[in-house]
Design a protein around this motif. Structure first.
Motif, PDB file in Angstrom:
ATOM      1  N   GLU A 106      43.985  53.941  -4.094  1.00 44.70           N
ATOM      2  CA  GLU A 106      43.378  52.736  -4.662  1.00 44.70           C
ATOM      3  C   GLU A 106      44.444  51.718  -5.041  1.00 44.70           C
ATOM      4  O   GLU A 106      44.277  50.517  -4.805  1.00 44.70           O
ATOM      5  CB  GLU A 106      42.527  53.093  -5.882  1.00 44.70           C
ATOM      6  CG  GLU A 106      41.252  53.826  -5.536  1.00 44.70           C
ATOM      7  CD  GLU A 106      40.514  54.355  -6.757  1.00 44.70           C
ATOM      8  OE1 GLU A 106      41.053  54.290  -7.895  1.00 44.70           O
ATOM      9  OE2 GLU A 106      39.377  54.856  -6.588  1.00 44.70           O
ATOM     10  N   HIS A 109      45.501  49.895  -2.152  1.00 42.03           N
ATOM     11  CA  HIS A 109      44.362  49.267  -1.473  1.00 42.03           C
ATOM     12  C   HIS A 109      44.155  49.862  -0.079  1.00 42.03           C
ATOM     13  O   HIS A 109      43.898  49.147   0.894  1.00 42.03           O
ATOM     14  CB  HIS A 109      44.538  47.742  -1.388  1.00 42.03           C
ATOM     15  CG  HIS A 109      44.770  47.116  -2.713  1.00 42.03           C
ATOM     16  ND1 HIS A 109      43.773  46.965  -3.655  1.00 42.03           N
ATOM     17  CD2 HIS A 109      45.911  46.627  -3.288  1.00 42.03           C
ATOM     18  CE1 HIS A 109      44.280  46.411  -4.741  1.00 42.03           C
ATOM     19  NE2 HIS A 109      45.570  46.194  -4.559  1.00 42.03           N
ATOM     20  N   LYS A 111      42.242  52.984   2.333  1.00 41.81           N
ATOM     21  CA  LYS A 111      41.085  53.867   2.386  1.00 41.81           C
ATOM     22  C   LYS A 111      41.249  54.830   3.556  1.00 41.81           C
ATOM     23  O   LYS A 111      41.980  54.567   4.514  1.00 41.81           O
ATOM     24  CB  LYS A 111      39.780  53.082   2.480  1.00 41.81           C
ATOM     25  CG  LYS A 111      39.561  52.368   3.785  1.00 41.81           C
ATOM     26  CD  LYS A 111      38.205  51.686   3.797  1.00 41.81           C
ATOM     27  CE  LYS A 111      37.954  51.103   5.180  1.00 41.81           C
ATOM     28  NZ  LYS A 111      36.594  50.593   5.302  1.00 41.81           N
ATOM     29  N   ASP A 146      44.363  49.887   5.807  1.00 42.37           N
ATOM     30  CA  ASP A 146      44.763  48.991   4.716  1.00 42.37           C
ATOM     31  C   ASP A 146      43.557  48.194   4.245  1.00 42.37           C
ATOM     32  O   ASP A 146      42.434  48.375   4.741  1.00 42.37           O
ATOM     33  CB  ASP A 146      45.925  48.091   5.145  1.00 42.37           C
ATOM     34  CG  ASP A 146      45.582  47.118   6.258  1.00 42.37           C
ATOM     35  OD1 ASP A 146      44.373  46.886   6.528  1.00 42.37           O
ATOM     36  OD2 ASP A 146      46.512  46.571   6.872  1.00 42.37           O
ATOM     37  N   GLU A 147      43.793  47.272   3.309  1.00 41.06           N
ATOM     38  CA  GLU A 147      42.693  46.507   2.719  1.00 41.06           C
ATOM     39  C   GLU A 147      42.008  45.582   3.723  1.00 41.06           C
ATOM     40  O   GLU A 147      40.870  45.153   3.516  1.00 41.06           O
ATOM     41  CB  GLU A 147      43.178  45.716   1.503  1.00 41.06           C
ATOM     42  CG  GLU A 147      44.270  44.715   1.807  1.00 41.06           C
ATOM     43  CD  GLU A 147      44.880  44.119   0.547  1.00 41.06           C
ATOM     44  OE1 GLU A 147      45.858  43.387   0.684  1.00 41.06           O
ATOM     45  OE2 GLU A 147      44.382  44.386  -0.559  1.00 41.06           O
TER      46      GLU A 147
END
Length: 189
Positions: A106, A109, A111, A146-147
């Motif tokens: 987190e 950023h 997932k 990544d984000e």
């Protein structure tokens, strides 16, 4: 004297034969128990000595199925960062490890996208009444993004083979939780 030795020898042979025949008859007249295998549905007739082995195998198969369900649930929820979904499957020692890993993702950023393709092999490698170590060999697709949803690690078209040992401990009666995960081997893209 010779007559008494012959008589004694004859009695020993006679009772030895009787004992042998009695044991043989007892073995052949063992009561049979009819059981149905959960795995195959086959009706088995087992003598009373074989029942314990049959039951042990059925119990191991049930635990293996439970372990597979826990593996899938924990792996999928962990990848999604949904710790609340798996708290009941984790031992107090394992919970902080999962919390830290999710927090680190987190903070960056990032997932994870995880797809469990299937189990190639599942075997109980250590089995005690309060602790079981299960070796899982699975096929998975793992992506770290990544984000902006760009793939940082992994390949969506590559199925990785992953081997891990999961240690389960009995928390309450019939409730098993994961206390440790030991990576053994992984082949990623």
């Amino acid at each position: 004297m010779i007559f008494s030795n012959i008589l004694l020898s004859a009695l020993v042979i006679f009772f030895g034969i009787r004992l042998f025949l009695a044991i043989k008859e007892a073995k052949s007249n063992k009561p049979k128990i009819r059981l149905i295998s959960k795995k195959t549905g086959q009706v088995l007739e087992l003598d009373t000595l074989a029942v314990a082995n049959f039951i042990d195998k059925e119990i191991q198969m049930d635990f293996t199925n439970t372990a597979k369900m826990i593996f899938a649930s924990v792996a999928e929820a962990f990848a999604k960062g949904r710790l609340a979904d798996i708290k009941n499957y984790l031992h107090d020692r394992a919970l902080p490890v999962f919390q830290q890993a999710i927090k680190a993702r987190e903070d960056l950023h990032q997932k994870v996208e995880f797809t469990l393709i299937g189990f190639k092999d599942v075997a109980i490698v250590q089995d005690t009444p309060t602790k079981k170590v299960v070796s899982f060999t699975t096929e998975q697709i793992n992506l770290l993004k990544d984000e902006k949803n760009n793939v940082i690690e992994g390949d969506p078209l590559y199925v990785a083979t992953v081997k891990e040992n999961w240690t389960f401990v009995q928390k309450k009666e019939n409730a098993w939780v994961v206390s440790a995960i030991e990576p053994k081997e992984a082949h990623f893209a």
